[in-house]
Design a protein around this motif. Structure first.
Motif, PDB file in Angstrom:
ATOM      1  N   GLU A  89       2.867  16.666  -1.469  1.00  0.00           N
ATOM      2  CA  GLU A  89       4.073  15.836  -1.534  1.00  0.00           C
ATOM      3  C   GLU A  89       4.639  15.580  -0.132  1.00  0.00           C
ATOM      4  OE1 GLU A  89       3.590  18.620  -3.091  1.00  0.00           O
ATOM      5  OE2 GLU A  89       3.448  18.089  -5.232  1.00  0.00           O
ATOM      6  N   GLN A  92       2.391  13.265   1.788  1.00  0.00           N
ATOM      7  CA  GLN A  92       2.536  11.916   1.227  1.00  0.00           C
ATOM      8  C   GLN A  92       3.763  11.223   1.832  1.00  0.00           C
ATOM      9  OE1 GLN A  92       0.658  10.988  -1.898  1.00  0.00           O
ATOM     10  NE2 GLN A  92       1.331   8.895  -1.647  1.00  0.00           N
ATOM     11  N   ASN A  93       4.875  11.955   1.932  1.00  0.00           N
ATOM     12  CA  ASN A  93       6.100  11.368   2.510  1.00  0.00           C
ATOM     13  C   ASN A  93       5.893  10.991   3.976  1.00  0.00           C
ATOM     14  OD1 ASN A  93       7.508  11.657   0.126  1.00  0.00           O
ATOM     15  ND2 ASN A  93       8.297  13.701   0.653  1.00  0.00           N
ATOM     16  N   PHE A  95       3.031  10.217   5.386  1.00  0.00           N
ATOM     17  CA  PHE A  95       2.124   9.070   5.395  1.00  0.00           C
ATOM     18  C   PHE A  95       2.875   7.764   5.093  1.00  0.00           C
ATOM     19  CE2 PHE A  95      -0.847   6.269   3.041  1.00  0.00           C
ATOM     20  CZ  PHE A  95      -1.734   6.011   4.064  1.00  0.00           C
ATOM     21  N   HIS A  96       3.719   7.789   4.062  1.00  0.00           N
ATOM     22  CA  HIS A  96       4.483   6.578   3.708  1.00  0.00           C
ATOM     23  C   HIS A  96       5.448   6.179   4.825  1.00  0.00           C
ATOM     24  CE1 HIS A  96       2.617   6.332  -0.083  1.00  0.00           C
ATOM     25  NE2 HIS A  96       3.371   7.200  -0.767  1.00  0.00           N
ATOM     26  N   SER A  97       6.024   7.181   5.492  1.00  0.00           N
ATOM     27  CA  SER A  97       6.937   6.858   6.599  1.00  0.00           C
ATOM     28  C   SER A  97       6.186   6.150   7.728  1.00  0.00           C
ATOM     29  CB  SER A  97       7.588   8.134   7.144  1.00  0.00           C
ATOM     30  OG  SER A  97       8.394   8.733   6.155  1.00  0.00           O
ATOM     31  N   GLN A  99       3.423   4.432   7.427  1.00  0.00           N
ATOM     32  CA  GLN A  99       3.006   3.131   6.941  1.00  0.00           C
ATOM     33  C   GLN A  99       4.131   2.102   7.075  1.00  0.00           C
ATOM     34  OE1 GLN A  99      -0.118   2.677   6.779  1.00  0.00           O
ATOM     35  NE2 GLN A  99      -0.625   2.486   4.609  1.00  0.00           N
ATOM     36  N   ARG A 100       5.329   2.522   6.680  1.00  0.00           N
ATOM     37  CA  ARG A 100       6.469   1.603   6.789  1.00  0.00           C
ATOM     38  C   ARG A 100       6.759   1.235   8.245  1.00  0.00           C
ATOM     39  NH1 ARG A 100       8.701   5.049   2.883  1.00  0.00           N
ATOM     40  NH2 ARG A 100       9.917   6.088   4.527  1.00  0.00           N
ATOM     41  N   HIS A 104       1.599  -0.726   7.712  1.00  0.00           N
ATOM     42  CA  HIS A 104       0.393  -0.369   6.939  1.00  0.00           C
ATOM     43  C   HIS A 104      -0.875  -0.380   7.790  1.00  0.00           C
ATOM     44  CE1 HIS A 104       2.718  -0.543   3.217  1.00  0.00           C
ATOM     45  NE2 HIS A 104       3.272  -1.644   3.706  1.00  0.00           N
ATOM     46  N   ASP A 108      -5.424   6.458   6.153  1.00  0.00           N
ATOM     47  CA  ASP A 108      -5.273   7.776   5.531  1.00  0.00           C
ATOM     48  C   ASP A 108      -4.663   8.730   6.554  1.00  0.00           C
ATOM     49  OD1 ASP A 108      -7.323   8.489   7.265  1.00  0.00           O
ATOM     50  OD2 ASP A 108      -8.877   8.331   5.723  1.00  0.00           O
TER      51      ASP A 108
END
Length: 561
Positions: A89, A92-93, A95-97, A99-100, A104, A108
Protein backbone atom coordinates in the motif's frame (compact mmCIF):
# COMPACT_ATOMS: atom_id res chain seq x y z
CA UNK A 1 2.53 87.90 -58.01
CA UNK A 2 5.13 89.34 -60.42
CA UNK A 3 6.73 86.82 -62.80
CA UNK A 4 10.22 87.65 -61.52
CA UNK A 5 9.25 86.69 -57.95
CA UNK A 6 7.52 83.49 -59.18
CA UNK A 7 10.64 82.44 -61.10
CA UNK A 8 12.74 83.15 -58.01
CA UNK A 9 10.60 80.81 -55.88
CA UNK A 10 10.68 78.11 -58.59
CA UNK A 11 14.48 78.26 -58.75
CA UNK A 12 14.68 78.10 -54.96
CA UNK A 13 12.43 75.02 -54.96
CA UNK A 14 14.60 73.20 -57.52
CA UNK A 15 17.78 74.07 -55.64
CA UNK A 16 16.40 72.74 -52.33
CA UNK A 17 15.18 69.51 -53.99
CA UNK A 18 18.63 68.80 -55.46
CA UNK A 19 20.41 69.53 -52.17
CA UNK A 20 18.04 67.31 -50.13
CA UNK A 21 18.19 64.41 -52.62
CA UNK A 22 21.98 64.44 -52.63
CA UNK A 23 22.09 64.76 -48.83
CA UNK A 24 19.70 61.79 -48.45
CA UNK A 25 21.28 59.57 -51.14
CA UNK A 26 24.78 59.62 -49.65
CA UNK A 27 23.84 58.34 -46.14
CA UNK A 28 21.39 55.82 -47.64
CA UNK A 29 24.11 54.37 -49.84
CA UNK A 30 26.62 54.28 -46.98
CA UNK A 31 24.11 52.71 -44.57
CA UNK A 32 22.92 50.18 -47.18
CA UNK A 33 26.47 49.08 -48.01
CA UNK A 34 27.43 48.84 -44.34
CA UNK A 35 24.35 46.74 -43.57
CA UNK A 36 25.11 44.39 -46.50
CA UNK A 37 28.70 43.70 -45.46
CA UNK A 38 27.74 43.48 -41.79
CA UNK A 39 25.01 41.06 -42.75
CA UNK A 40 27.47 38.76 -44.52
CA UNK A 41 29.62 38.60 -41.39
CA UNK A 42 26.82 38.27 -38.84
CA UNK A 43 24.51 35.68 -40.43
CA UNK A 44 26.62 32.66 -39.58
CA UNK A 45 27.34 33.96 -36.10
CA UNK A 46 23.64 34.48 -35.48
CA UNK A 47 22.63 30.97 -36.58
CA UNK A 48 25.57 29.39 -34.74
CA UNK A 49 24.67 31.20 -31.55
CA UNK A 50 21.02 30.19 -31.89
CA UNK A 51 21.78 26.47 -32.33
CA UNK A 52 24.36 26.47 -29.53
CA UNK A 53 21.88 28.23 -27.27
CA UNK A 54 19.19 25.65 -28.06
CA UNK A 55 21.57 22.76 -27.37
CA UNK A 56 22.71 24.29 -24.07
CA UNK A 57 19.18 25.12 -22.95
CA UNK A 58 17.88 21.68 -23.93
CA UNK A 59 20.74 19.95 -22.17
CA UNK A 60 19.87 21.86 -19.00
CA UNK A 61 16.18 20.92 -19.37
CA UNK A 62 16.94 17.19 -19.79
CA UNK A 63 19.42 17.09 -16.94
CA UNK A 64 17.00 19.06 -14.78
CA UNK A 65 14.26 16.52 -15.59
CA UNK A 66 16.50 13.58 -14.60
CA UNK A 67 17.70 15.35 -11.46
CA UNK A 68 14.14 16.11 -10.41
CA UNK A 69 13.12 12.47 -10.78
CA UNK A 70 16.20 11.32 -8.88
CA UNK A 71 15.59 13.90 -6.15
CA UNK A 72 11.94 12.86 -5.84
CA UNK A 73 12.96 9.21 -5.41
CA UNK A 74 15.58 10.22 -2.82
CA UNK A 75 12.94 12.12 -0.88
CA UNK A 76 10.75 9.01 -0.90
CA UNK A 77 13.62 6.89 0.50
CA UNK A 78 14.25 9.45 3.24
CA UNK A 79 10.59 9.73 4.24
CA UNK A 80 9.78 6.01 4.18
CA UNK A 81 12.00 3.45 5.94
CA UNK A 82 12.49 0.07 4.33
CA UNK A 83 9.95 -1.75 6.50
CA UNK A 84 7.28 0.81 5.54
CA UNK A 85 7.99 1.31 1.85
CA UNK A 86 8.22 -2.46 1.29
CA UNK A 87 4.50 -2.61 2.11
CA UNK A 88 2.42 -2.75 -1.05
CA UNK A 89 0.00 0.00 0.00
CA UNK A 90 2.80 2.45 0.88
CA UNK A 91 4.77 1.71 -2.29
CA UNK A 92 1.57 2.09 -4.30
CA UNK A 93 1.03 5.59 -2.85
CA UNK A 94 4.64 6.59 -3.64
CA UNK A 95 4.26 5.26 -7.20
CA UNK A 96 1.01 7.18 -7.79
CA UNK A 97 2.57 10.36 -6.41
CA UNK A 98 5.49 10.08 -8.82
CA UNK A 99 3.12 9.36 -11.71
CA UNK A 100 1.06 12.46 -11.01
CA UNK A 101 4.15 14.63 -10.66
CA UNK A 102 5.85 13.42 -13.86
CA UNK A 103 2.89 12.83 -16.17
CA UNK A 104 2.93 9.02 -16.06
CA UNK A 105 6.55 8.71 -17.18
CA UNK A 106 7.06 5.82 -14.71
CA UNK A 107 6.21 2.28 -15.75
CA UNK A 108 6.88 0.55 -12.44
CA UNK A 109 8.55 0.98 -9.04
CA UNK A 110 10.37 -1.62 -6.92
CA UNK A 111 12.23 -2.04 -3.63
CA UNK A 112 15.40 -4.18 -3.68
CA UNK A 113 17.46 -5.17 -0.66
CA UNK A 114 21.25 -5.18 -0.32
CA UNK A 115 21.44 -8.75 -1.65
CA UNK A 116 19.61 -7.88 -4.90
CA UNK A 117 16.27 -9.47 -3.96
CA UNK A 118 13.10 -7.75 -5.12
CA UNK A 119 11.13 -7.18 -1.89
CA UNK A 120 8.19 -5.14 -3.24
CA UNK A 121 6.98 -4.16 -6.69
CA UNK A 122 4.26 -1.98 -8.30
CA UNK A 123 3.86 -2.44 -12.06
CA UNK A 124 2.64 -4.58 -14.90
CA UNK A 125 5.23 -7.38 -14.59
CA UNK A 126 5.80 -10.17 -12.07
CA UNK A 127 9.21 -9.22 -10.68
CA UNK A 128 8.81 -10.16 -7.00
CA UNK A 129 11.52 -12.51 -5.94
CA UNK A 130 13.75 -11.69 -8.91
CA UNK A 131 17.40 -11.19 -7.91
CA UNK A 132 19.65 -8.52 -9.47
CA UNK A 133 22.86 -9.14 -7.52
CA UNK A 134 24.75 -10.05 -10.71
CA UNK A 135 23.36 -7.13 -12.78
CA UNK A 136 25.84 -4.39 -13.71
CA UNK A 137 23.41 -1.65 -12.76
CA UNK A 138 22.95 -3.18 -9.25
CA UNK A 139 26.69 -3.14 -8.61
CA UNK A 140 26.99 0.44 -9.86
CA UNK A 141 24.16 1.84 -7.74
CA UNK A 142 25.51 0.06 -4.66
CA UNK A 143 28.84 1.76 -5.35
CA UNK A 144 27.70 5.24 -6.49
CA UNK A 145 24.29 5.48 -4.75
CA UNK A 146 22.62 6.76 -7.96
CA UNK A 147 22.34 5.04 -11.33
CA UNK A 148 20.69 6.11 -14.60
CA UNK A 149 20.96 3.51 -17.35
CA UNK A 150 20.98 3.81 -21.13
CA UNK A 151 17.82 2.90 -22.98
CA UNK A 152 17.49 -0.87 -23.43
CA UNK A 153 14.83 -3.50 -24.21
CA UNK A 154 15.35 -6.03 -21.40
CA UNK A 155 13.24 -9.12 -21.09
CA UNK A 156 10.07 -7.04 -21.49
CA UNK A 157 11.22 -6.03 -25.03
CA UNK A 158 10.04 -2.42 -24.63
CA UNK A 159 12.52 0.54 -24.82
CA UNK A 160 13.03 1.87 -21.33
CA UNK A 161 15.71 2.96 -18.92
CA UNK A 162 16.24 2.53 -15.20
CA UNK A 163 16.76 5.06 -12.42
CA UNK A 164 17.88 3.60 -9.10
CA UNK A 165 18.83 5.28 -5.80
CA UNK A 166 20.45 3.67 -2.76
CA UNK A 167 19.48 4.33 0.85
CA UNK A 168 21.47 3.21 3.89
CA UNK A 169 24.77 1.39 4.26
CA UNK A 170 26.02 -2.15 4.67
CA UNK A 171 23.51 -4.90 5.22
CA UNK A 172 20.82 -2.32 5.97
CA UNK A 173 21.15 -0.71 2.55
CA UNK A 174 18.28 -0.95 0.08
CA UNK A 175 17.42 0.40 -3.38
CA UNK A 176 14.40 2.16 -4.82
CA UNK A 177 14.33 1.33 -8.53
CA UNK A 178 12.04 2.92 -11.16
CA UNK A 179 11.54 2.14 -14.83
CA UNK A 180 10.96 5.16 -17.10
CA UNK A 181 9.20 4.85 -20.45
CA UNK A 182 11.73 5.82 -23.14
CA UNK A 183 9.00 7.12 -25.43
CA UNK A 184 7.67 9.49 -22.78
CA UNK A 185 11.18 10.62 -21.91
CA UNK A 186 11.75 11.21 -25.62
CA UNK A 187 9.03 13.87 -25.67
CA UNK A 188 11.21 15.99 -23.38
CA UNK A 189 13.95 15.86 -26.01
CA UNK A 190 11.80 15.95 -29.13
CA UNK A 191 9.85 19.10 -28.18
CA UNK A 192 12.57 21.11 -29.91
CA UNK A 193 11.05 22.44 -33.11
CA UNK A 194 13.21 24.30 -35.60
CA UNK A 195 10.92 24.78 -38.58
CA UNK A 196 10.23 21.77 -40.79
CA UNK A 197 13.73 20.29 -40.91
CA UNK A 198 15.02 20.91 -37.39
CA UNK A 199 15.18 18.15 -34.81
CA UNK A 200 16.89 17.09 -31.59
CA UNK A 201 17.87 13.59 -30.45
CA UNK A 202 20.24 11.72 -28.12
CA UNK A 203 22.71 8.94 -28.92
CA UNK A 204 24.81 7.02 -26.43
CA UNK A 205 28.57 6.68 -26.59
CA UNK A 206 28.23 3.50 -28.68
CA UNK A 207 26.20 5.39 -31.30
CA UNK A 208 22.70 4.04 -30.54
CA UNK A 209 19.67 6.32 -30.55
CA UNK A 210 18.34 6.94 -27.04
CA UNK A 211 15.42 8.96 -28.39
CA UNK A 212 13.58 8.81 -31.71
CA UNK A 213 14.74 11.29 -34.40
CA UNK A 214 12.04 13.14 -36.31
CA UNK A 215 13.44 12.57 -39.80
CA UNK A 216 14.91 9.06 -39.84
CA UNK A 217 15.82 6.23 -37.45
CA UNK A 218 14.29 4.80 -34.30
CA UNK A 219 15.14 4.20 -30.65
CA UNK A 220 18.04 1.75 -30.20
CA UNK A 221 18.95 1.85 -33.89
CA UNK A 222 22.61 2.58 -34.61
CA UNK A 223 23.60 5.70 -36.49
CA UNK A 224 25.26 5.42 -39.89
CA UNK A 225 28.96 4.64 -39.50
CA UNK A 226 31.13 7.74 -39.85
CA UNK A 227 28.17 10.15 -39.78
CA UNK A 228 28.93 11.37 -36.25
CA UNK A 229 32.13 11.82 -34.27
CA UNK A 230 31.57 10.23 -30.84
CA UNK A 231 34.88 11.35 -29.26
CA UNK A 232 34.32 13.10 -25.90
CA UNK A 233 34.77 16.91 -25.69
CA UNK A 234 33.79 19.79 -23.43
CA UNK A 235 31.21 22.49 -24.19
CA UNK A 236 29.25 22.77 -27.46
CA UNK A 237 30.49 22.05 -30.98
CA UNK A 238 28.99 23.44 -34.17
CA UNK A 239 29.65 22.22 -37.69
CA UNK A 240 28.17 22.00 -41.17
CA UNK A 241 27.92 18.75 -43.15
CA UNK A 242 26.11 17.25 -46.10
CA UNK A 243 23.61 14.48 -45.48
CA UNK A 244 23.24 11.40 -47.69
CA UNK A 245 20.95 13.39 -50.02
CA UNK A 246 23.57 16.10 -50.52
CA UNK A 247 21.60 18.62 -48.43
CA UNK A 248 23.69 20.98 -46.30
CA UNK A 249 22.90 20.53 -42.62
CA UNK A 250 23.89 22.57 -39.57
CA UNK A 251 24.56 20.60 -36.37
CA UNK A 252 25.32 21.48 -32.77
CA UNK A 253 26.15 18.81 -30.15
CA UNK A 254 27.13 18.51 -26.48
CA UNK A 255 27.83 15.63 -24.12
CA UNK A 256 25.72 15.03 -21.02
CA UNK A 257 25.29 12.44 -18.24
CA UNK A 258 29.03 12.04 -17.63
CA UNK A 259 29.77 11.76 -21.37
CA UNK A 260 27.37 8.83 -21.76
CA UNK A 261 24.74 10.65 -23.85
CA UNK A 262 25.37 12.99 -26.79
CA UNK A 263 22.65 15.58 -27.50
CA UNK A 264 22.45 16.71 -31.14
CA UNK A 265 20.36 19.54 -32.64
CA UNK A 266 20.35 19.91 -36.42
CA UNK A 267 18.61 21.92 -39.14
CA UNK A 268 18.92 22.32 -42.91
CA UNK A 269 21.04 25.30 -43.94
CA UNK A 270 18.43 26.69 -46.33
CA UNK A 271 15.79 26.74 -43.64
CA UNK A 272 18.16 28.05 -40.98
CA UNK A 273 19.05 31.01 -43.19
CA UNK A 274 15.56 31.48 -44.68
CA UNK A 275 14.56 34.21 -42.23
CA UNK A 276 17.85 36.01 -42.76
CA UNK A 277 17.46 35.77 -46.53
CA UNK A 278 13.97 37.14 -46.15
CA UNK A 279 15.29 39.95 -43.98
CA UNK A 280 17.98 40.74 -46.53
CA UNK A 281 15.45 40.87 -49.38
CA UNK A 282 13.16 42.98 -47.24
CA UNK A 283 16.04 45.32 -46.44
CA UNK A 284 16.75 45.74 -50.14
CA UNK A 285 13.08 46.40 -50.82
CA UNK A 286 12.93 48.87 -47.93
CA UNK A 287 16.05 50.58 -49.24
CA UNK A 288 14.41 51.06 -52.64
CA UNK A 289 11.11 52.14 -51.09
CA UNK A 290 12.99 54.44 -48.71
CA UNK A 291 14.79 56.07 -51.62
CA UNK A 292 11.47 56.64 -53.38
CA UNK A 293 9.89 57.98 -50.18
CA UNK A 294 12.84 60.32 -49.67
CA UNK A 295 12.33 61.63 -53.19
CA UNK A 296 8.57 62.08 -52.66
CA UNK A 297 8.97 63.60 -49.18
CA UNK A 298 11.73 65.86 -50.47
CA UNK A 299 9.48 67.12 -53.25
CA UNK A 300 6.49 67.80 -51.01
CA UNK A 301 8.61 69.13 -48.14
CA UNK A 302 10.25 71.53 -50.51
CA UNK A 303 6.89 72.68 -51.79
CA UNK A 304 5.66 73.23 -48.22
CA UNK A 305 8.89 74.97 -47.25
CA UNK A 306 8.80 77.32 -50.25
CA UNK A 307 5.13 78.02 -49.59
CA UNK A 308 5.97 78.88 -45.99
CA UNK A 309 8.68 81.21 -47.26
CA UNK A 310 6.14 82.81 -49.60
CA UNK A 311 3.68 83.10 -46.73
CA UNK A 312 6.37 84.56 -44.47
CA UNK A 313 7.16 87.11 -47.17
CA UNK A 314 3.47 87.94 -47.45
CA UNK A 315 3.22 88.29 -43.66
CA UNK A 316 6.28 90.53 -43.74
CA UNK A 317 4.64 92.73 -46.35
CA UNK A 318 1.43 92.75 -44.27
CA UNK A 319 3.46 93.60 -41.17
CA UNK A 320 5.10 96.44 -43.02
CA UNK A 321 1.65 97.73 -43.90
CA UNK A 322 0.56 97.33 -40.26
CA UNK A 323 3.64 99.18 -39.07
CA UNK A 324 2.81 101.98 -41.46
CA UNK A 325 -0.74 102.03 -40.07
CA UNK A 326 0.69 101.94 -36.54
CA UNK A 327 2.91 104.89 -37.39
CA UNK A 328 -0.14 106.72 -38.67
CA UNK A 329 -2.02 105.87 -35.47
CA UNK A 330 0.94 107.06 -33.42
CA UNK A 331 0.90 110.34 -35.37
CA UNK A 332 -2.83 110.61 -34.79
CA UNK A 333 -2.22 109.90 -31.10
CA UNK A 334 0.35 112.67 -30.89
CA UNK A 335 -1.99 114.97 -32.77
CA UNK A 336 -4.89 114.10 -30.46
CA UNK A 337 -2.63 114.65 -27.46
CA UNK A 338 -1.70 118.07 -28.83
CA UNK A 339 -5.34 118.90 -29.50
CA UNK A 340 -6.31 117.74 -26.01
CA UNK A 341 -3.58 119.89 -24.54
CA UNK A 342 -4.74 122.90 -26.55
CA UNK A 343 -8.36 122.29 -25.52
CA UNK A 344 -7.35 122.19 -21.87
CA UNK A 345 -6.39 125.86 -21.86
CA UNK A 346 -9.79 127.18 -23.09
CA UNK A 347 -11.56 124.74 -20.82
CA UNK A 348 -9.61 126.06 -17.86
CA UNK A 349 -10.52 129.64 -18.83
CA UNK A 350 -14.20 128.65 -19.24
CA UNK A 351 -14.14 127.04 -15.80
CA UNK A 352 -12.48 130.08 -14.25
CA UNK A 353 -14.89 132.51 -15.94
CA UNK A 354 -17.86 130.46 -14.84
CA UNK A 355 -16.56 130.53 -11.28
CA UNK A 356 -16.00 134.26 -11.49
CA UNK A 357 -19.54 134.82 -12.80
CA UNK A 358 -20.89 132.70 -9.94
CA UNK A 359 -19.04 134.93 -7.50
CA UNK A 360 -20.52 138.04 -9.21
CA UNK A 361 -24.04 136.73 -8.82
CA UNK A 362 -23.51 136.67 -5.09
CA UNK A 363 -23.34 140.49 -4.98
CA UNK A 364 -26.27 142.24 -3.33
CA UNK A 365 -26.95 144.58 -6.21
CA UNK A 366 -27.58 141.60 -8.51
CA UNK A 367 -29.87 139.66 -6.21
CA UNK A 368 -32.92 141.31 -7.63
CA UNK A 369 -32.47 139.85 -11.09
CA UNK A 370 -35.54 137.93 -12.03
CA UNK A 371 -33.65 135.04 -13.78
CA UNK A 372 -31.07 134.69 -10.97
CA UNK A 373 -31.82 131.03 -10.35
CA UNK A 374 -31.58 130.24 -14.06
CA UNK A 375 -28.23 132.03 -14.28
CA UNK A 376 -26.89 130.06 -11.29
CA UNK A 377 -28.07 126.75 -12.76
CA UNK A 378 -26.54 127.53 -16.12
CA UNK A 379 -23.21 128.54 -14.61
CA UNK A 380 -23.11 125.39 -12.48
CA UNK A 381 -23.79 123.29 -15.61
CA UNK A 382 -21.10 125.16 -17.54
CA UNK A 383 -18.58 124.53 -14.72
CA UNK A 384 -19.61 120.86 -14.46
CA UNK A 385 -19.36 120.23 -18.21
CA UNK A 386 -16.04 122.08 -18.40
CA UNK A 387 -14.73 119.91 -15.57
CA UNK A 388 -15.95 116.74 -17.32
CA UNK A 389 -14.30 117.82 -20.60
CA UNK A 390 -11.10 118.49 -18.70
CA UNK A 391 -11.26 115.04 -17.13
CA UNK A 392 -11.73 113.43 -20.57
CA UNK A 393 -8.78 115.30 -22.04
CA UNK A 394 -6.63 114.27 -19.07
CA UNK A 395 -7.50 110.62 -19.69
CA UNK A 396 -6.83 111.01 -23.39
CA UNK A 397 -3.43 112.49 -22.58
CA UNK A 398 -2.62 109.63 -20.19
CA UNK A 399 -3.20 107.09 -23.01
CA UNK A 400 -1.65 109.08 -25.85
CA UNK A 401 1.45 110.31 -24.06
CA UNK A 402 4.57 108.15 -24.43
CA UNK A 403 6.15 107.74 -21.00
CA UNK A 404 8.72 105.51 -19.35
CA UNK A 405 7.40 102.63 -17.28
CA UNK A 406 6.69 103.86 -13.75
CA UNK A 407 6.05 101.28 -11.03
CA UNK A 408 4.02 102.56 -8.09
CA UNK A 409 1.07 101.74 -5.86
CA UNK A 410 -2.14 101.39 -7.88
CA UNK A 411 -5.77 101.19 -6.83
CA UNK A 412 -7.13 98.72 -9.36
CA UNK A 413 -10.78 99.69 -8.80
CA UNK A 414 -10.10 103.37 -9.49
CA UNK A 415 -7.90 102.60 -12.50
CA UNK A 416 -10.56 100.35 -14.05
CA UNK A 417 -13.20 102.99 -13.42
CA UNK A 418 -11.06 105.52 -15.29
CA UNK A 419 -10.83 103.16 -18.29
CA UNK A 420 -14.56 102.47 -18.20
CA UNK A 421 -15.15 106.22 -18.37
CA UNK A 422 -13.51 106.24 -21.83
CA UNK A 423 -15.56 103.39 -23.36
CA UNK A 424 -18.82 103.64 -21.44
CA UNK A 425 -20.45 106.25 -23.66
CA UNK A 426 -19.78 104.25 -26.85
CA UNK A 427 -20.99 101.10 -25.06
CA UNK A 428 -24.24 102.80 -24.09
CA UNK A 429 -24.80 103.85 -27.71
CA UNK A 430 -24.48 100.17 -28.73
CA UNK A 431 -26.89 99.09 -25.98
CA UNK A 432 -24.11 97.44 -23.98
CA UNK A 433 -24.33 97.48 -20.20
CA UNK A 434 -21.13 97.56 -18.14
CA UNK A 435 -21.60 95.91 -14.75
CA UNK A 436 -19.13 96.60 -11.94
CA UNK A 437 -18.55 94.15 -9.14
CA UNK A 438 -15.68 95.58 -7.13
CA UNK A 439 -14.35 94.05 -3.94
CA UNK A 440 -14.07 96.88 -1.39
CA UNK A 441 -11.71 97.72 0.15
CA UNK A 442 -9.20 96.24 -2.30
CA UNK A 443 -5.48 96.26 -1.39
CA UNK A 444 -3.15 98.39 -3.48
CA UNK A 445 -0.85 96.63 -5.92
CA UNK A 446 2.61 97.65 -7.07
CA UNK A 447 2.48 98.14 -10.86
CA UNK A 448 2.58 100.44 -13.88
CA UNK A 449 -0.70 102.42 -14.24
CA UNK A 450 -0.15 103.30 -17.93
CA UNK A 451 0.46 99.69 -18.94
CA UNK A 452 -2.49 98.44 -16.88
CA UNK A 453 -4.77 101.04 -18.51
CA UNK A 454 -3.65 99.74 -21.90
CA UNK A 455 -4.49 96.15 -20.87
CA UNK A 456 -7.97 96.92 -19.54
CA UNK A 457 -8.81 99.23 -22.45
CA UNK A 458 -7.88 96.47 -24.91
CA UNK A 459 -9.99 93.89 -23.04
CA UNK A 460 -13.00 96.23 -22.90
CA UNK A 461 -12.68 97.09 -26.59
CA UNK A 462 -12.50 93.38 -27.49
CA UNK A 463 -15.55 92.65 -25.35
CA UNK A 464 -17.44 95.49 -27.06
CA UNK A 465 -16.53 94.09 -30.49
CA UNK A 466 -17.69 90.62 -29.43
CA UNK A 467 -21.11 91.91 -28.33
CA UNK A 468 -21.82 93.80 -31.57
CA UNK A 469 -25.18 95.25 -30.60
CA UNK A 470 -26.50 94.70 -27.11
CA UNK A 471 -25.26 92.60 -24.23
CA UNK A 472 -23.41 92.81 -20.95
CA UNK A 473 -19.79 93.33 -19.93
CA UNK A 474 -19.04 92.39 -16.35
CA UNK A 475 -15.92 93.45 -14.47
CA UNK A 476 -15.12 91.73 -11.17
CA UNK A 477 -12.26 92.41 -8.80
CA UNK A 478 -11.26 90.52 -5.69
CA UNK A 479 -8.38 89.07 -3.72
CA UNK A 480 -6.93 85.85 -5.07
CA UNK A 481 -4.61 83.21 -3.66
CA UNK A 482 -0.96 83.72 -2.76
CA UNK A 483 -1.26 87.46 -2.00
CA UNK A 484 -2.67 88.50 -5.37
CA UNK A 485 -5.56 90.43 -6.86
CA UNK A 486 -7.90 88.82 -9.38
CA UNK A 487 -9.65 90.78 -12.15
CA UNK A 488 -12.22 89.18 -14.45
CA UNK A 489 -13.54 90.80 -17.61
CA UNK A 490 -16.52 88.83 -18.98
CA UNK A 491 -18.87 89.37 -21.88
CA UNK A 492 -21.99 87.63 -23.14
CA UNK A 493 -20.80 87.70 -26.75
CA UNK A 494 -20.33 85.07 -29.43
CA UNK A 495 -17.51 83.19 -27.65
CA UNK A 496 -14.58 81.35 -29.24
CA UNK A 497 -13.93 77.65 -30.12
CA UNK A 498 -11.06 75.71 -28.50
CA UNK A 499 -8.83 75.83 -31.57
CA UNK A 500 -8.84 79.65 -31.41
CA UNK A 501 -8.24 79.78 -27.65
CA UNK A 502 -4.89 78.00 -28.03
CA UNK A 503 -3.64 80.81 -30.34
CA UNK A 504 -5.39 83.82 -28.79
CA UNK A 505 -2.17 85.28 -27.32
CA UNK A 506 -0.02 84.61 -30.41
CA UNK A 507 1.39 87.72 -32.13
CA UNK A 508 -0.47 88.75 -35.30
CA UNK A 509 -3.31 86.29 -34.64
CA UNK A 510 -6.71 87.96 -34.91
CA UNK A 511 -10.30 86.90 -35.49
CA UNK A 512 -11.26 90.35 -36.75
CA UNK A 513 -11.73 91.10 -40.45
CA UNK A 514 -8.72 92.24 -42.48
CA UNK A 515 -7.52 95.73 -41.63
CA UNK A 516 -9.78 95.74 -38.54
CA UNK A 517 -7.14 94.37 -36.19
CA UNK A 518 -3.38 93.81 -36.06
CA UNK A 519 -3.38 90.72 -33.86
CA UNK A 520 -1.00 92.41 -31.43
CA UNK A 521 -3.38 93.63 -28.71
CA UNK A 522 -3.73 90.48 -26.61
CA UNK A 523 -0.12 89.49 -27.25
CA UNK A 524 1.00 92.85 -25.83
CA UNK A 525 -1.42 92.49 -22.90
CA UNK A 526 -0.01 89.04 -22.16
CA UNK A 527 3.53 90.45 -22.16
CA UNK A 528 2.59 93.37 -19.91
CA UNK A 529 0.92 91.13 -17.31
CA UNK A 530 3.86 88.72 -17.28
CA UNK A 531 6.32 91.62 -16.87
CA UNK A 532 4.31 92.76 -13.86
CA UNK A 533 4.68 89.26 -12.34
CA UNK A 534 1.11 88.14 -13.00
CA UNK A 535 -0.71 85.88 -15.42
CA UNK A 536 -3.66 86.16 -17.79
CA UNK A 537 -5.92 83.28 -18.87
CA UNK A 538 -9.01 82.98 -21.03
CA UNK A 539 -12.08 80.75 -20.94
CA UNK A 540 -14.79 80.78 -23.58
CA UNK A 541 -17.82 78.88 -24.87
CA UNK A 542 -19.26 79.39 -28.31
CA UNK A 543 -22.56 81.24 -28.02
CA UNK A 544 -22.17 81.94 -24.29
CA UNK A 545 -19.32 84.42 -24.01
CA UNK A 546 -15.72 84.86 -22.97
CA UNK A 547 -13.95 85.56 -19.67
CA UNK A 548 -10.42 86.92 -19.29
CA UNK A 549 -8.91 86.43 -15.83
CA UNK A 550 -5.90 88.44 -14.65
CA UNK A 551 -3.98 87.71 -11.45
CA UNK A 552 -1.57 90.40 -10.23
CA UNK A 553 0.75 90.18 -7.22
CA UNK A 554 0.21 92.76 -4.48
CA UNK A 555 3.91 93.59 -4.48
CA UNK A 556 6.59 93.48 -7.13
CA UNK A 557 10.31 93.44 -6.45
CA UNK A 558 12.02 96.71 -7.05
CA UNK A 559 13.66 96.89 -10.43
CA UNK A 560 11.20 94.47 -12.09
CA UNK A 561 9.13 95.85 -14.93
Amino acid sequence: MPKQITDSYRGLRQYIIIILLVAAAIPLAVIGGSIYYEYRASVREKVTTQLKSIVTHHKESIESFLQEITAAMRVATHLKPLDKIAQTEVLQNVFHSLQREYKHAFEDLGVIDSKGAHLAYIGAYDLLGKNYSDAAWFKEVMDKRVFISDVFLGYRQVPHFVIAVKEGEGKGAWILRATVDAARFGTVVENVRLGHTGEAFIVNKEGYYETRPRMAGDILEKIEPGSLDLAPFDGVKFWEVKDKNGQKVLRAKTWMKDNNWLLIVKQDVDEAFAEVYKTRNMAIALFVIGALLVAVVTFFTTRVLVRKIEKADEQKRALDEQLIESAKLASIGELSAGIAHEINNPLAIIGQEAGWMQDLLKRDDLKGIKEMDDFKDSLREIARQAGQCKEITHKLLSFARKTESVIKNVNINELIEDVIGIVEREAAVNNIEIVRQYDEPLPLIYGDPAQLRQVFLNLLNNATDALKRGGEIKIETGTGEDDSISIKVSDTGVGMPKEILTKIFDPFFTTKPQRKGTGLGLSICHGIIEELGGDITVASQVGKGTTFTINLPLEQKRGET
